[in-house]
Scaffold this active site. Structure first.
Site, PDB file in Angstrom:
ATOM      1  N   ASN A  45       0.827  -1.217   0.000  1.00  0.00           N
ATOM      2  CA  ASN A  45       0.000   0.000   0.000  1.00  0.00           C
ATOM      3  C   ASN A  45       0.860   1.265   0.000  1.00  0.00           C
ATOM      4  OD1 ASN A  45      -2.350  -1.655   0.336  1.00  0.00           O
ATOM      5  ND2 ASN A  45      -1.749  -1.903   2.474  1.00  0.00           N
ATOM      6  N   HIS A 133     -13.824  -1.834   7.098  1.00  0.00           N
ATOM      7  CA  HIS A 133     -12.652  -2.576   7.569  1.00  0.00           C
ATOM      8  C   HIS A 133     -12.912  -3.337   8.880  1.00  0.00           C
ATOM      9  CE1 HIS A 133      -8.346  -2.835   9.001  1.00  0.00           C
ATOM     10  NE2 HIS A 133      -8.176  -3.074   7.715  1.00  0.00           N
ATOM     11  N   GLU A 177     -15.975   4.166   4.402  1.00  0.00           N
ATOM     12  CA  GLU A 177     -14.614   4.475   3.968  1.00  0.00           C
ATOM     13  C   GLU A 177     -14.721   5.326   2.717  1.00  0.00           C
ATOM     14  OE1 GLU A 177     -12.356   0.812   3.507  1.00  0.00           O
ATOM     15  OE2 GLU A 177     -13.157   0.055   5.392  1.00  0.00           O
ATOM     16  N   SER A 181     -10.834  -0.723   0.679  1.00  0.00           N
ATOM     17  CA  SER A 181      -9.512  -1.338   0.604  1.00  0.00           C
ATOM     18  C   SER A 181      -9.431  -2.522  -0.348  1.00  0.00           C
ATOM     19  CB  SER A 181      -9.069  -1.764   1.995  1.00  0.00           C
ATOM     20  OG  SER A 181     -10.051  -2.568   2.605  1.00  0.00           O
ATOM     21  N   ASP A 206     -13.372   6.675   7.110  1.00  0.00           N
ATOM     22  CA  ASP A 206     -12.018   6.115   7.163  1.00  0.00           C
ATOM     23  C   ASP A 206     -11.344   6.394   5.826  1.00  0.00           C
ATOM     24  OD1 ASP A 206      -9.846   4.307   6.853  1.00  0.00           O
ATOM     25  OD2 ASP A 206     -10.713   2.874   8.253  1.00  0.00           O
ATOM     26  N   HIS A 209      -7.073   4.550   2.620  1.00  0.00           N
ATOM     27  CA  HIS A 209      -6.539   4.350   1.260  1.00  0.00           C
ATOM     28  C   HIS A 209      -6.617   5.582   0.381  1.00  0.00           C
ATOM     29  CE1 HIS A 209      -5.807   0.108   1.859  1.00  0.00           C
ATOM     30  NE2 HIS A 209      -6.872   0.152   2.624  1.00  0.00           N
ATOM     31  N   LYS A 238       0.136   3.796   4.841  1.00  0.00           N
ATOM     32  CA  LYS A 238      -0.086   3.406   3.445  1.00  0.00           C
ATOM     33  C   LYS A 238       0.541   4.447   2.520  1.00  0.00           C
ATOM     34  CE  LYS A 238      -3.542   0.294   4.929  1.00  0.00           C
ATOM     35  NZ  LYS A 238      -4.792   0.122   5.592  1.00  0.00           N
TER      36      LYS A 238
HETATM   37  C1  LIG Z   1      -5.201  -0.616   6.741  1.00  0.00           C
HETATM   38  C2  LIG Z   1      -6.479  -0.103   7.228  1.00  0.00           C
HETATM   39  C3  LIG Z   1      -6.643   0.254   8.560  1.00  0.00           C
HETATM   40  C4  LIG Z   1      -5.592  -0.035   9.606  1.00  0.00           C
HETATM   41  O1  LIG Z   1      -4.506   0.823   9.508  1.00  0.00           O
HETATM   42  P1  LIG Z   1      -3.072   0.383  10.080  1.00  0.00           P
HETATM   43  O2  LIG Z   1      -2.346   1.661  10.233  1.00  0.00           O
HETATM   44  O3  LIG Z   1      -2.490  -0.529   9.053  1.00  0.00           O
HETATM   45  O4  LIG Z   1      -3.306  -0.310  11.378  1.00  0.00           O
HETATM   46  C5  LIG Z   1      -7.821   0.847   8.936  1.00  0.00           C
HETATM   47  N1  LIG Z   1      -8.818   1.060   8.042  1.00  0.00           N
HETATM   48  C6  LIG Z   1      -8.696   0.679   6.747  1.00  0.00           C
HETATM   49  C7  LIG Z   1      -9.824   0.941   5.803  1.00  0.00           C
HETATM   50  C8  LIG Z   1      -7.534   0.076   6.305  1.00  0.00           C
HETATM   51  O5  LIG Z   1      -7.421  -0.345   5.045  1.00  0.00           O
END
Ligand SMILES: *Cc1c(COP(=O)(O)O)cnc(C)c1O
Length: 384
Positions: A45, A133, A177, A181, A206, A209, A238
């Site tokens: 990512n 997620h 989101e 993801s 969220d 990404h 990411k």
């Molecule tokens: C990767 C991800 C997370 C977690 O983030 P990390 O910093 O890797 O713990 C939370 N929400 C989504 C949508 C993700 O893809």
């Protein structure tokens, strides 16, 4: 317990769901090394290739030398450095929010935010996109609440559920989101924020990404909205090439989380080397429009090439392009065959995605070039 571990593992093996860790070594951006061989990496990512950027490495080392490798305590004890506060102010400017708060990781932020918020609203109705997620599901169930799931990105369905189920609730929450993801599609945040306003719901988005990749200056899709969601979370792990997460929102929200969010209160503050990398990334990202355009163009040509080969990429219109396969075994076989050809794209299977929707999740980086996309398409054509 040892016997139960053995039984649980045997069960997973029998169902073809056993997972194990495979080590890679870093290589040039966009690639990794496995078993001594450099292979194209389409599973990371690191969307802007920042994980090896000299500016991040340099500031990370500098801050480690100046401030040490550990923050020594949680934020409320003696763990807050000037750097934490300065970065939080920088994030708030980046996101266009009043305030921001750092968290140890995205998973931890989601797991901890919901119990803190929902403790103020025990009779709340929580409407969540079906595909949010795992960390969000965890947070909501850790709060002891149930969620009302709406069909993925189906805002008509959300409105219908709000009409049917919001009555009598002592607060309403909507969770989604901005970029999903495993599907690489976007939520219509303009319409969603109108729906949230119309119903007086607290909107949580969220941006794991989208951060760094989409929106004006790479600030995420929520940053473009005149009327921002009530709480935006995102990660530095990411597109921003390091580690950690943020919550952006009102000053009162952040003050409340400092007082009530266990995952913030009882966890050691992010350490200086990580802060240095985050700080350098926040300086670079707003100026990376050329990289963002290149990444979007690569994703367009990947999708076009996959469609020419007869593959389905769902509703993807971002740097994440799922190649939908269906059966787990078939997705695994494709992933193995591509790895033999020097291309790494891990098969994503249930329970990460729904049964029958196993896929290769292709994640591009601005460090990739058209020849990399061609290599993948060629490998796929050969391995059919
Ligand atoms: C990767 C991800 C997370 C977690 O983030 P990390 O910093 O890797 O713990 C939370 N929400 C989504 C949508 C993700 O893809």
């Amino acid at each position: 317990m040892q016997q139960r571990f053995a039984a649980a593992l045997a069960d997973r093996k029998a169902n073809g769901q056993f997972r194990e860790l495979h080590a890679v070594e870093p290589a040039r951006p966009g690639y990794v090394r496995r078993n001594g061989r450099e292979i194209l990496d389409l599973s990371s990512n690191d969307y802007l290739g920042l994980a090896h950027h000299p500016a991040l490495i340099e500031r990370s080392c500098e801050w480690a030398r100046a401030m040490g490798t550990g923050a020594r305590a949680s934020r409320l004890v003696v763990g807050t450095l000037e750097a934490h506060s300065a970065i939080e102010a920088k994030i708030a400017r980046f996101k266009g929010s009043e305030a921001a708060l750092l968290f140890a990781s995205g998973w931890q932020a989601n797991a901890a935010i919901f119990p803190a918020l929902l403790s103020l609203a025990p009779g709340a109705a929580i409407f969540a996109d079906r595909l949010v997620h795992a960390s969000i599901h965890h947070g909501i169930s850790a709060a002891g609440q149930r969620q009302i799931r709406f069909r993925h990105n189906d805002l008509d369905h959300l409105e219908q559920l709000l009409d049917e189920r919001a009555k009598g609730a002592d607060a309403l929450f909507i969770v989604t989101e901005s970029v999903f993801s495993m599907d690489g599609d976007r939520c219509d945040l303009v319409r969603l924020s109108q729906i949230a306003r119309a119903h007086g719901a607290f909107l949580i988005v969220d941006e794991a990404h989208a951060t760094g990749v989409l929106g004006e200056g790479g600030a995420g899709l929520s940053a473009d909205l005149p009327d921002k969601p009530d709480l935006v979370m995102g990660t530095f792990s990411k597109g921003l090439g390091s580690f950690g997460a943020y919550v952006a929102g009102s000053q009162q929200l952040c003050d409340y989380l400092v007082n009530a969010c266990g995952g913030f209160i009882y966890s050691t503050a992010l350490p200086p080397p990580v802060l240095g990398a985050i700080d350098a990334a926040l300086d670079l990202v707003p100026q990376m429009d050329a990289e963002r355009r290149h990444l979007a163009a690569l994703a367009d040509s990947l999708r076009a090439g996959l469609h020419d080969l007869g593959f389905d990429t769902g509703a993807s219109d971002t740097q994440i392009v799922p190649l939908l396969v269906g059966a787990e075994e078939e997705a695994l076989a494709m992933s193995r065959s591509l790895e033999e050809r020097g291309i790494l794209c891990t098969a994503i299977r249930p329970p990460t995605v729904a049964k029958g929707s196993s896929r290769l999740r292709l994640a591009l980086s601005s460090a990739h070039r058209e020849v990399d996309v061609d290599a993948l398409l060629h490998g796929l054509a050969k391995s059919r």
